[in-house]
Design a protein around this motif. Structure first.
Motif, PDB file in Angstrom:
ATOM      1  N   ASN A  13       0.823  -1.186   0.230  1.00 11.26           N
ATOM      2  CA  ASN A  13       0.123  -0.134   0.039  1.00 11.26           C
ATOM      3  C   ASN A  13       0.876   1.185   0.057  1.00 11.26           C
ATOM      4  O   ASN A  13       1.471   1.758   1.217  1.00 11.26           O
ATOM      5  CB  ASN A  13      -0.853  -0.003   1.206  1.00 11.26           C
ATOM      6  N   GLU A  14       1.033   1.779  -1.167  1.00  8.11           N
ATOM      7  CA  GLU A  14       2.214   2.776  -1.190  1.00  8.11           C
ATOM      8  C   GLU A  14       1.771   3.776  -0.523  1.00  8.11           C
ATOM      9  O   GLU A  14       2.493   4.789  -0.083  1.00  8.11           O
ATOM     10  CB  GLU A  14       2.594   3.002  -2.670  1.00  8.11           C
ATOM     11  N   GLY A  15       0.349   4.106  -0.773  1.00 10.52           N
ATOM     12  CA  GLY A  15      -0.252   5.581  -0.115  1.00 10.52           C
ATOM     13  C   GLY A  15       0.164   5.477   1.257  1.00 10.52           C
ATOM     14  O   GLY A  15       0.244   6.735   1.795  1.00 10.52           O
ATOM     15  N   GLN A  16      -0.073   4.545   2.024  1.00 13.80           N
ATOM     16  CA  GLN A  16      -0.048   4.650   3.294  1.00 13.80           C
ATOM     17  C   GLN A  16       1.505   4.192   3.806  1.00 13.80           C
ATOM     18  O   GLN A  16       1.833   3.886   4.964  1.00 13.80           O
ATOM     19  CB  GLN A  16      -0.964   3.517   4.116  1.00 13.80           C
ATOM     20  N   LYS A  17       2.253   3.919   2.788  1.00 14.08           N
ATOM     21  CA  LYS A  17       3.568   3.478   3.025  1.00 14.08           C
ATOM     22  C   LYS A  17       3.824   2.502   4.056  1.00 14.08           C
ATOM     23  O   LYS A  17       4.661   2.184   5.041  1.00 14.08           O
ATOM     24  CB  LYS A  17       4.604   4.578   3.636  1.00 14.08           C
ATOM     25  N   ARG A  18       3.296   1.170   3.398  1.00 16.96           N
ATOM     26  CA  ARG A  18       3.208  -0.041   4.374  1.00 16.96           C
ATOM     27  C   ARG A  18       2.871  -1.368   3.425  1.00 16.96           C
ATOM     28  O   ARG A  18       2.218  -1.012   2.515  1.00 16.96           O
ATOM     29  CB  ARG A  18       2.243   0.069   5.655  1.00 16.96           C
ATOM     30  N   PHE A  19       3.448  -2.290   3.914  1.00 13.29           N
ATOM     31  CA  PHE A  19       3.082  -3.508   3.303  1.00 13.29           C
ATOM     32  C   PHE A  19       2.037  -4.457   4.405  1.00 13.29           C
ATOM     33  O   PHE A  19       2.173  -4.395   5.437  1.00 13.29           O
ATOM     34  CB  PHE A  19       4.128  -4.406   3.192  1.00 13.29           C
ATOM     35  N   VAL A  20       1.003  -4.833   3.874  1.00 15.73           N
ATOM     36  CA  VAL A  20      -0.096  -5.266   4.510  1.00 15.73           C
ATOM     37  C   VAL A  20      -0.318  -6.652   4.397  1.00 15.73           C
ATOM     38  O   VAL A  20      -0.325  -7.201   3.002  1.00 15.73           O
ATOM     39  CB  VAL A  20      -1.470  -4.491   4.264  1.00 15.73           C
ATOM     40  N   GLY A  29      -1.593  -7.736   9.551  1.00 13.86           N
ATOM     41  CA  GLY A  29      -0.549  -6.810  10.148  1.00 13.86           C
ATOM     42  C   GLY A  29       0.005  -5.960   9.147  1.00 13.86           C
ATOM     43  O   GLY A  29      -0.528  -6.008   7.988  1.00 13.86           O
ATOM     44  N   PHE A  30       1.031  -5.407   9.462  1.00 15.83           N
ATOM     45  CA  PHE A  30       1.495  -4.419   8.528  1.00 15.83           C
ATOM     46  C   PHE A  30       3.071  -4.389   8.728  1.00 15.83           C
ATOM     47  O   PHE A  30       3.407  -4.458   9.918  1.00 15.83           O
ATOM     48  CB  PHE A  30       1.123  -3.194   8.284  1.00 15.83           C
ATOM     49  N   ALA A  31       3.976  -3.903   7.656  1.00 16.22           N
ATOM     50  CA  ALA A  31       5.496  -3.343   7.975  1.00 16.22           C
ATOM     51  C   ALA A  31       5.389  -1.827   7.427  1.00 16.22           C
ATOM     52  O   ALA A  31       5.081  -1.992   6.101  1.00 16.22           O
ATOM     53  CB  ALA A  31       6.211  -4.130   7.294  1.00 16.22           C
ATOM     54  N   SER A  32       5.506  -0.871   8.343  1.00 17.99           N
ATOM     55  CA  SER A  32       5.440   0.224   7.571  1.00 17.99           C
ATOM     56  C   SER A  32       7.032   1.013   7.412  1.00 17.99           C
ATOM     57  O   SER A  32       8.011   0.322   7.899  1.00 17.99           O
ATOM     58  CB  SER A  32       4.882   1.262   8.570  1.00 17.99           C
ATOM     59  N   TYR A  33       7.196   1.958   6.710  1.00 23.54           N
ATOM     60  CA  TYR A  33       8.431   2.446   6.230  1.00 23.54           C
ATOM     61  C   TYR A  33       8.123   3.985   6.185  1.00 23.54           C
ATOM     62  O   TYR A  33       7.179   4.556   5.696  1.00 23.54           O
ATOM     63  CB  TYR A  33       8.918   1.742   5.057  1.00 23.54           C
ATOM     64  N   LEU A  34       9.409   4.532   6.164  1.00 22.25           N
ATOM     65  CA  LEU A  34       9.507   5.926   5.636  1.00 22.25           C
ATOM     66  C   LEU A  34      10.448   6.027   4.449  1.00 22.25           C
ATOM     67  O   LEU A  34      11.446   5.116   4.538  1.00 22.25           O
ATOM     68  CB  LEU A  34      10.231   6.667   7.019  1.00 22.25           C
TER      69      LEU A  34
END
Length: 97
Positions: A13-20, A29-34
């Protein structure tokens, strides 16, 4: 007695900067990034309490790291789960900037 097979999917999910990661269509769950100037800083990985203990963080993190590799993006592993995964899977060490 056999357990019903679960349908596990990971999406970016590029808009939320995370993999879901989803299990049978339910977000688990998710893995978020900056974003940095030339890297992706993985800063937080979460598996919801009701999905913990099912080994979901490994496919989630693997997918996220494979995506970075395929995109030619270096990574920072500020998240301890991502750092631990890379330590156990040294084939991803070359991604670290």
């Amino acid at each position: 007695m056999s357990e019903k097979a679960k349908n596990i999917e990971v999406v970016h999910n590029e808009g939320q900067k995370r993999f879901v990661i989803t299990v049978d269509g339910t977000p688990a769950g998710f893995a978020s990034y900056l974003d940095g100037p030339d890297f992706r800083n993985f800063n937080h990985t979460v598996i919801k309490p009701e999905f913990r203990g099912q080994g979901l963080s490994a496919p989630l993190i693997k997918f996220a790291l494979d995506d970075a590799r395929e995109s030619g993006i270096r990574i920072h592993d500020a998240c301890s789960a991502v750092a631990g995964y890379i330590q156990k899977h040294p084939e991803y060490k070359e991604l670290k900037s």
